[in-house]
Design a protein around this motif. Structure first.
Motif, PDB file in Angstrom:
ATOM      1  N   ALA A 176       5.692  -6.459   4.018  1.00 26.76           N
ATOM      2  CA  ALA A 176       4.738  -7.279   4.772  1.00 26.76           C
ATOM      3  C   ALA A 176       4.531  -8.645   4.116  1.00 26.76           C
ATOM      4  N   CYS A 198       7.678  -5.270   8.054  1.00 28.40           N
ATOM      5  CA  CYS A 198       6.570  -4.646   8.781  1.00 28.40           C
ATOM      6  C   CYS A 198       6.577  -5.164  10.227  1.00 28.40           C
ATOM      7  N   ASP A 241       4.351  -6.474  12.097  1.00 26.49           N
ATOM      8  CA  ASP A 241       3.703  -7.778  12.321  1.00 26.49           C
ATOM      9  C   ASP A 241       4.659  -8.943  12.095  1.00 26.49           C
TER      10      ASP A 241
END
Length: 185
Positions: A160, A180, A182
């Motif tokens: 991330a 990740c 996102d």
């Protein structure tokens, strides 16, 4: 390469002469002679992989194991568990072949210096590092700078981390699949 005569060597002078010509002659040495440090050192100087035929004591002798690994890093596979947990021996092996980290002791797979050396030689060694070091930013950055796809082995926090992911994707666009969710969108 000289042919090895597969005759049993029971006397030290004959065995020493034979391993001096060809380290593989250690195979034909008696059990007792496979524990003779001078003889085994001479054999591994010729071919490190013959460490596998040495006595258990010799596979645990640091001088013998280091000599064998210097000649052929694959000899690390035949070293005793204690020697695979010795930092100097492990570093010698993984600097030549980072993949050998997988046979190192748990302690060595948790040693930052050893893991960093392994990753510098073979970025995929990150997969054999302990979980804590798979979350070490310095080690993971070193690995993804060499091969972005090793982002797969990084912990969730580093998957991330924008800088880490960006570096991985620069090396290999496929690395994005390990980031990740996102950062994937």
């Amino acid at each position: 390469m000289d042919q090895v005569r597969f005759v049993a060597y029971h006397d030290r002078p004959s065995a020493l002469e034979a391993v001096t010509r060809n380290g593989f002659a250690l195979i034909s040495a008696s059990e007792e002679l496979r524990g003779d440090k001078v003889l085994v050192l001479e054999a591994v100087r010729r071919n490190g992989s013959v460490l596998q035929y040495a006595s258990e004591d010799m596979r645990g002798d640091k001088e013998v194991v280091l000599q064998a690994v210097r000649v052929d890093c694959q000899a690390f596979l035949y070293a005793s568990a204690d020697m695979r947990g010795d930092k100097e021996v492990a570093l010698c092996a993984v600097r030549k072949n980072g993949h050998l980290l997988h046979t190192a002791s748990a302690g060595m797979r948790a040693d930052k210096e050893v893991v960093l050396a392994a990753v510098k030689e073979n970025s995929k060694a990150l997969g054999f590092a302990c979980e804590d070091l798979q979350g070490d930013r310095e080690i993971v950055l070193e690995a993804v700078r060499r091969n972005g796809e090793v982002l797969e082995y990084a912990n969730d926090d580093l998957r991330a981390d924008k800088e880490v992911v960006l570096e991985a994707v620069r090396r290999n666009g496929k690395a994005l699949e390990y980031a990740c969710e996102d950062l994937q969108g």
